[in-house]
Design an enzyme around this catalytic site. Structure first.
Site, PDB file in Angstrom:
ATOM      1  N   ASP A  67       0.811  -1.215   0.000  1.00  0.00           N
ATOM      2  CA  ASP A  67       0.000   0.000   0.000  1.00  0.00           C
ATOM      3  C   ASP A  67       0.840   1.258   0.000  1.00  0.00           C
ATOM      4  O   ASP A  67       0.290   2.359  -0.066  1.00  0.00           O
ATOM      5  CB  ASP A  67      -0.939  -0.004   1.213  1.00  0.00           C
ATOM      6  CG  ASP A  67      -2.365   0.369   0.833  1.00  0.00           C
ATOM      7  OD1 ASP A  67      -2.739   0.153  -0.330  1.00  0.00           O
ATOM      8  OD2 ASP A  67      -3.091   0.872   1.704  1.00  0.00           O
ATOM      9  N   ASP A  71     -11.292  -5.255  11.367  1.00  0.00           N
ATOM     10  CA  ASP A  71     -11.494  -6.676  11.637  1.00  0.00           C
ATOM     11  C   ASP A  71     -12.738  -6.914  12.479  1.00  0.00           C
ATOM     12  O   ASP A  71     -13.507  -7.851  12.215  1.00  0.00           O
ATOM     13  CB  ASP A  71     -10.258  -7.266  12.326  1.00  0.00           C
ATOM     14  CG  ASP A  71      -9.736  -6.375  13.451  1.00  0.00           C
ATOM     15  OD1 ASP A  71     -10.376  -5.338  13.740  1.00  0.00           O
ATOM     16  OD2 ASP A  71      -8.696  -6.707  14.041  1.00  0.00           O
TER      17      ASP A  71
END
Length: 1049
Positions: free
Chosen positions: A335, A748
């Site tokens: 990223d 998450d």
């Protein structure tokens, strides 16, 4: 019910139930009986069970149907058992005296157990203290061995098969006598079939002698809390009413927090897997390997904070995993668009050509070279190959050379050229501007890449860097994970996906096989959204000063959730079921039609269930019509010249192909109601949900994953680049309903919560050898910043529409699972009452007041009972979980340290973000590479941060309070020591919990840093003014003032 009605119902139900002819117990095909008809074990509910399972259940089980519990009747050709009716068909006992096992697997086996969807297998097994499961006849079920006889010597294999035959002869199921070689081979094959039909896993409940007292004490503690609060509320401290009120509010909050944390641990369980049966069932000699493919995702952002050598070790452990190489693909998300990571992967792929065959040849563990060569163990243990020592030395030398090359790349990357980075071919690096660059994909290794030095294929390795442009939200890690989901769907489309952080390597090469024991289970696997493994860490000091291992959460809380609806997703070490991430709901369990007993009148049957028969029949017809529509669409292929598709994209039909022509789907919806239209969806709905990629949409319609045969991977790269473009997710449901959910830095928690709300289940897998290991920040400041990010994510979820307090009520989320999710998002708010409660002891000592009035002996019983119940709960929790008391104590200490620092800042930052839109920057936790010269150097390294101010203030404040309280007692006589004891105990409770923080401030030199000294002087000056105002050293005058008395006199 009339006979002809019953017959028609049986025929209809038998036809619908056995359309797939799959046994619900073992997953094998239900074969026809001697008359050529489909074998039906139970004529009441027609639950599909094959003949071998039926016979075993009658002989060794509870003799009942697993679904309706109806007693099984004897079929012709089946052995007689005690309790069979005399007139139960023709007597064929003569044929039963000399039964031999057949090759087709229609015989029963010794240790077979039938399973239900929750994993409870009804077998004659006993649980022994050593953790293995033994059958009542003594066969070992839990011992790992290779799938075929290749893992044994001839003598060992013969002994094992002979033992199995002896058990069969003892039960009278096979005849004794001389056997030919062909018979012996049949026996071996039957033995393998019998073992393969055993369940792949089983649920092991906690012993009732351990869990029952634990639950009793929890209930008693709840009762004691009720009486305790009754006393606290009804007996206020009138001379210190504000302190009393604050303390009662804090205690009530702590009680509610304890309830949210405690009750999700009501049903803890253990699970064990059988890898040998997995191999025998899906990896047979002479047959195609049937293990499911897996895509592995590794995410990284900043190679300077996440050292490339650590990422390289993670990738090497994935490439060397014990799994078929053609079924493993590794995707690395960069990223940060770093050329350093790109070059690191090139070096890693080259080194993997030597490292992978070495690992598989000598079966080494772990398969991350940095950690394998640094292990201080006897590496020659159990090694018998004479070439091992020589090869190991050569491999270690090659790894050191590889490490030097990576270090050279890191050193080169420290200083960026003014004109930007340039690739080896002279072209500028596309990612020179990390915030404005195109998408990049590079495929290493794999079927079309380089082979290893032995000429064998290696798993595919793919570098992915998604496109970033100004003005487009990239959603941090969640956006990167969604990009990898789409890329993997286009290139490989494995049905399962393993998510790992760049610093979490595979410590157990059989970890993926462990998860497949659950995901490929014929009953449970269809309803699982993911299999979560516990996190284990390297490089933590033995005392675990800052509770980095988090043992209490992973070994207690997660095992408790596994007994409800499954553990929460913790961000790494998790194997996902791809359809669950696509926002689909789990398949609904087939429920048998309700029937009444023959003794009831027929009109009761009509009233109770007869009226729904036509409706169900119509529904089944429409479902069959939908299936026929899909079956027709599967046969159609259509070539498109659209610019978004690849010209070389092959549309050959295969067993795994399910590419639909979306226009045909829209045309085929005519005649169906709106509900059925929404279930099939038109082309526009597909594009609105998944984005403008026909290839990706086609991949979502493949039930078992995979790509069409003869597909050229290189021709798919263009489509893969398209699905990681910065504008692909616009006006789609990515991050809202499918994939990793956006809206929090702790994506998450949100992702797992949404899947559980849809009705999916998850499983917690704890193999004996830890599946994955990672690194944790052992430095105090880094640890607090990590906890700050987690807490900030929870606060963001609390203020979002996905808050478990109000989201999806009435859905499929179980109440105890909801309590666990509520606890994960409200725990940062505990910091406010915790800070107030830790301040109260010092205030009480400085003012001479207390939050509890003078109490009698009867009232003191509630305080004593509460303390005893807290201690008893902790002891019994340690007893069933196996967690050490040191781990529990470190967890309690860091709960206070993090609560009065990181959690407190997270609450205020979250409020600023929600109320005023002030966003906080995401800080990547540093993953330092190991340094042999100073293994725990970071533990003593001091880094100043504002998070250290509140705990430092509390320590100084309570220390000053202790000094003031003792001085006051000495000045006013020993009669004050009694009330002082409670105040001192309260203050020491705070100081002891903050002691690890104090040691962290002292550092290695056992002296406080200058900046902390300055803060201490400032705070001490403030407290000195308070001290003078209180004036504790002067005696307290109880009589009239002397000045006023003189005037009056």
């Amino acid at each position: 019910m009339e006979p002809n009605t019953m017959a028609s119902f049986d025929d209809e139900h038998r036809h619908s139930s056995f359309s797939a002819k799959i046994c619900k117990v073992c997953g094998d095909e239900v074969k026809d009986d001697d008359n050529g008809q489909t074998f039906v074990a139970c004529h009441v509910c027609v639950y599909p069970v094959c003949k071998p399972c039926y016979e075993y259940e009658r002989s060794n089980g509870n003799k009942c149907c697993p679904q309706c519990n109806t007693l099984y009747k004897r079929h012709k050709g089946s052995p007689k058992i005690a309790g069979d009716e005399e007139n139960n068909g023709p007597d064929d006992s003569d044929d039963e005296l000399n039964i031999k096992y057949r090759q087709d697997g229609s015989s029963i086996h010794q240790n077979f157990a039938y399973g239900s969807e929750n994993g409870d297998y009804n077998s004659k097994q006993q649980w022994r203290p050593n953790g293995r499961a033994f059958s009542s006849t003594g066969s070992v079920l839990g011992k790992d061995f290779e799938a075929e006889r290749d893992g044994y010597t001839d003598a060992e294999w013969k002994e094992r098969v002979d033992k199995w035959k002896a058990r069969q002869e003892k039960r009278g199921l096979v005849t004794k006598g001389e056997q030919t070689n062909e018979d012996k081979e049949d026996d071996e094959e039957e033995y393998l079939d019998a073992e393969a039909r055993q369940p792949l896993w089983r649920k092991v409940p906690i012993s009732s002698s351990k869990i029952s007292p634990y639950r009793i004490v929890i209930v008693l503690r709840l009762v004691i809390l009720v009486f305790f609060f009754r006393f606290r509320i009804l007996t206020p401290a009138k001379d210190a009413y504000p302190l009393w009120l604050i303390s009662v509010i804090c205690e009530i909050w702590f009680a509610l927090s304890w309830i949210l944390d405690q009750f999700p641990k009501w049903f803890p369980i253990n699970r064990e897997t059988y890898l040998d049966r997995l191999s025998m069932r899906f990896e047979r000699d002479g047959e195609k390997n049937k293990l499911a493919p897996v895509d592995v995702f590794v995410s990284t952002v900043d190679p300077l904070k996440e050292p490339p050598i650590i990422t390289a070790n993670t990738i090497l452990s994935i490439l060397a995993v014990d799994y078929p190489v053609n079924k493993v693909s590794c995707y690395v998300s960069d990223d940060g668009a770093s050329m350093l990571l790109f070059d690191t992967l090139s070096e890693t792929s080259e080194f993997a050509r030597r490292w992978v065959p070495f690992c598989k040849k000598y079966n080494v563990e772990p398969r991350a070279p940095e950690f394998y060569f640094s292990e201080k163990i006897d590496y020659l243990k159990d090694k018998v190959q004479t070439t091992f020592v020589k090869d190991r030395r050569a491999m270690k030398r090659e790894y050191e050379e590889f490490k030097v090359r990576i270090n050279a790349l890191v050193a080169k990357a420290q200083k960026k050229p003014e004109e930007g980075w340039v690739m080896q071919d002279g072209t500028p690096w596309p990612g020179n501007n990390t915030r404005d660059h195109p998408g990049m994909i590079q495929v290493y290794l794999g079927k079309e890449g380089a082979f290893d030095i032995d000429g064998n294929e290696l798993p595919r390795l793919v570098y992915v860097s998604r496109e970033k442009r100004p003005g487009y939200a990239h959603h941090k890690k969640a956006g990167a994970m969604n990009a990898m989901v789409r890329v993997s769907a286009v290139l490989t489309n494995a049905p399962f996906m393993l998510n790992l952080d760049c610093d979490h390597y595979i410590n157990n090469s059989k970890a993926i096989r462990e998860s497949m024991c659950f995901l490929m289970d014929p009953q449970l696997g269809k309803k699982l959204c993911y299999v979560q493994f516990p996190q284990r860490f390297d490089g933590i000091d033995l005392n675990d000063r800052y509770a980095n291992r988090n043992i209490v959460f992973f070994d207690i809380n997660m095992r408790g959730l596994d007994g409800i609806q499954g553990p929460v997703y913790v961000g790494t070490g998790c194997v996902f079921n791809r359809p669950a991430l696509y926002g689909y709901e789990p398949p609904v369990s087939e429920k048998r039609k309700k029937m009444t007993c023959d003794c009831w009148p027929s009109w009761i049957c009509c009233c109770c269930g007869g009226g729904n028969r036509n409706h169900k029949s119509d529904s089944s017809k429409k479902k069959s019509g939908i299936k026929s529509l899909f079956s027709k669409l599967k046969k159609k292929t259509k070539k498109k010249s659209d610019d978004k598709t690849m010209s070389s994209y092959s549309r050959k039909r295969s067993s795994t192909e399910a590419i639909f022509d979306l226009e045909d789907i829209e045309e085929g919806l005519e005649g169906y109601d709106e509900l059925e239209k929404s279930s099939l969806m038109s082309q526009k709905n597909f594009e609105k949900r998944f984005g403008m990629s026909p290839v990706f949409i086609a991949s979502t319609l493949m039930e078992n994953g995979g790509l069409p045969e003869a597909t050229n991977t290189s021709s798919l790269i263009k489509e893969a680049i398209h699905v990681i473009s910065c504008g692909y997710e616009e006006k789609t449901e990515w991050g809202k309903e499918i994939g990793w959910i956006y809206g929090s830095v702790t994506e998450d928690i949100l992702t797992g919560f949404r899947m559980h709300c849809r009705g999916w289940k998850s499983v917690y897998c704890m193999p004996k050898r830890p599946a994955f290991k990672g690194s944790a920040p052992i430095n105090l400041s880094d640890r607090l910043h990590q906890v700050l990010r987690w807490a900030l994510g929870s606060v963001e979820i609390f203020f979002s529409r996905h808050c478990p307090l109000w989201y999806a009520w009435g859905g499929k989320l179980k109440i105890l699972e909801r309590l666990a999710y509520i606890n994960t998002i409200v725990y940062p708010f505990t910091s406010i009452p915790l800070l107030a409660y830790c301040t109260i002891p010092a205030v009480c000592l400085l003012t001479g007041k207390f939050i509890i009035p003078t109490i009698n002996n009867f009232a003191s019983i509630w305080f004593l009972a509460l303390f005893l119940s807290i201690i008893a709960t902790a002891i019994l929790e340690l007893r069933w979980s196996g967690v050490s008391i040191n781990d529990l104590w470190r967890n309690e200490q860091f709960w206070v340290i993090g609560g009065v620092s990181a959690h407190l800042f997270a609450v205020f930052q979250g409020l600023l973000k929600v109320l005023f839109g002030v966003d906080t920057n995401f800080t990547v936790t540093s993953k330092g590479a190991s340094d042999e010269a100073d293994e725990f150097g970071d533990l003593y390294l001091f880094k100043w941060t504002t998070l250290l101010i509140p705990p430092t203030t509390l320590i100084i404040l309570n220390m000053v309070g202790v000094v003031a309280g003792v001085s006051d007692a000495i000045n006013n006589g020993y009669g004050s020591w009694g009330p002082l004891f409670g105040k001192l105990f309260f203050a020491f409770w705070v100081i002891v919990h903050l002691y690890p923080f104090l040691k962290g401030l002292m550092g290695r030199q056992n002296r406080t840093p200058t900046i902390v000294v300055l803060w201490s002087i400032l705070l001490a000056s403030i407290f000195s003014l308070v001290w003078v105002r209180i004036d504790p050293f002067l005696p307290k005058q109880t009589g009239p003032l002397l000045k006023q008395c003189g005037v009056d006199c």
